[in-house]
Motif scaffolding. Structure first.
Motif, PDB file in Angstrom:
ATOM      1  N   LYS A  53       6.219  16.097   4.776  1.00 55.26           N
ATOM      2  CA  LYS A  53       5.747  15.588   3.491  1.00 55.26           C
ATOM      3  C   LYS A  53       4.239  15.361   3.474  1.00 55.26           C
ATOM      4  N   GLN A  54       3.612  15.485   4.642  1.00 53.39           N
ATOM      5  CA  GLN A  54       2.165  15.320   4.730  1.00 53.39           C
ATOM      6  C   GLN A  54       1.578  16.464   5.541  1.00 53.39           C
ATOM      7  N   LEU A  66      -5.808  13.841   5.426  1.00 56.22           N
ATOM      8  CA  LEU A  66      -4.359  13.739   5.427  1.00 56.22           C
ATOM      9  C   LEU A  66      -3.910  13.671   3.974  1.00 56.22           C
ATOM     10  N   TYR A  67      -3.034  14.606   3.578  1.00 55.71           N
ATOM     11  CA  TYR A  67      -2.572  14.710   2.200  1.00 55.71           C
ATOM     12  C   TYR A  67      -1.073  14.455   2.106  1.00 55.71           C
ATOM     13  N   ASP A  68      -0.668  13.881   0.994  1.00 57.81           N
ATOM     14  CA  ASP A  68       0.729  13.848   0.594  1.00 57.81           C
ATOM     15  C   ASP A  68       0.949  15.126  -0.204  1.00 57.81           C
ATOM     16  N   VAL A  75      -4.423  10.999   1.248  1.00 61.66           N
ATOM     17  CA  VAL A  75      -3.925   9.742   1.802  1.00 61.66           C
ATOM     18  C   VAL A  75      -5.005   9.071   2.642  1.00 61.66           C
TER      19      VAL A  75
END
Length: 127
Positions: A53-54, A66-68, A75
């Protein structure tokens, strides 16, 4: 030197794997599902964090992000390297990320405890 019986033939054609009937259990994505934007430089590497999910990206702008991926939101921006990042990699079962940089350091980012995001800095090769 390669002998005649060890030669490998190459083809410009993309041939499907399997029995050749063209069917596949895996869907083909022909358009991006989302764009993750926030870097100011070239993105040189990306990897999925455990759970899928990331995702983390490494950039020449000296940051890792860091991305959702479900919301496309940033994030965390992982800062501290003095030069361009060269790679990022995630642990297969833990929420750990390692980034490397042209500044000859690599950093271990720990996201296992949601309230504490620690980083350890290690000196890498100098040549």
């Amino acid at each position: 030197q390669v002998s005649g019986e060890d030669e490998v033939e190459f083809s410009d054609k993309d041939e499907p794997d399997g029995d050749g009937d063209g069917s596949s259990d895996c869907p083909t994505v022909r358009a991006p599902l989302t764009s993750l934007k926030s870097h100011q430089g070239v993105v040189i590497a990306a990897d999925w964090l455990v759970g899928g999910k990331q995702a983390v990206t490494a950039s020449w702008d000296r940051t890792a992000n860091l991305y959702d991926v479900e919301t496309s939101e940033l994030v965390h921006s992982l800062t501290g390297h003095d030069q361009e990042l060269t790679h990022c990699c995630t642990h297969p079962t833990q929420r750990l990320v390692v980034t490397s940089s042209r500044d000859t350091t690599f950093r271990l980012w720990d996201f296992r405890d949601p309230s504490i995001h620690s980083v350890n800095v290690f000196q890498g090769h100098t040549e």
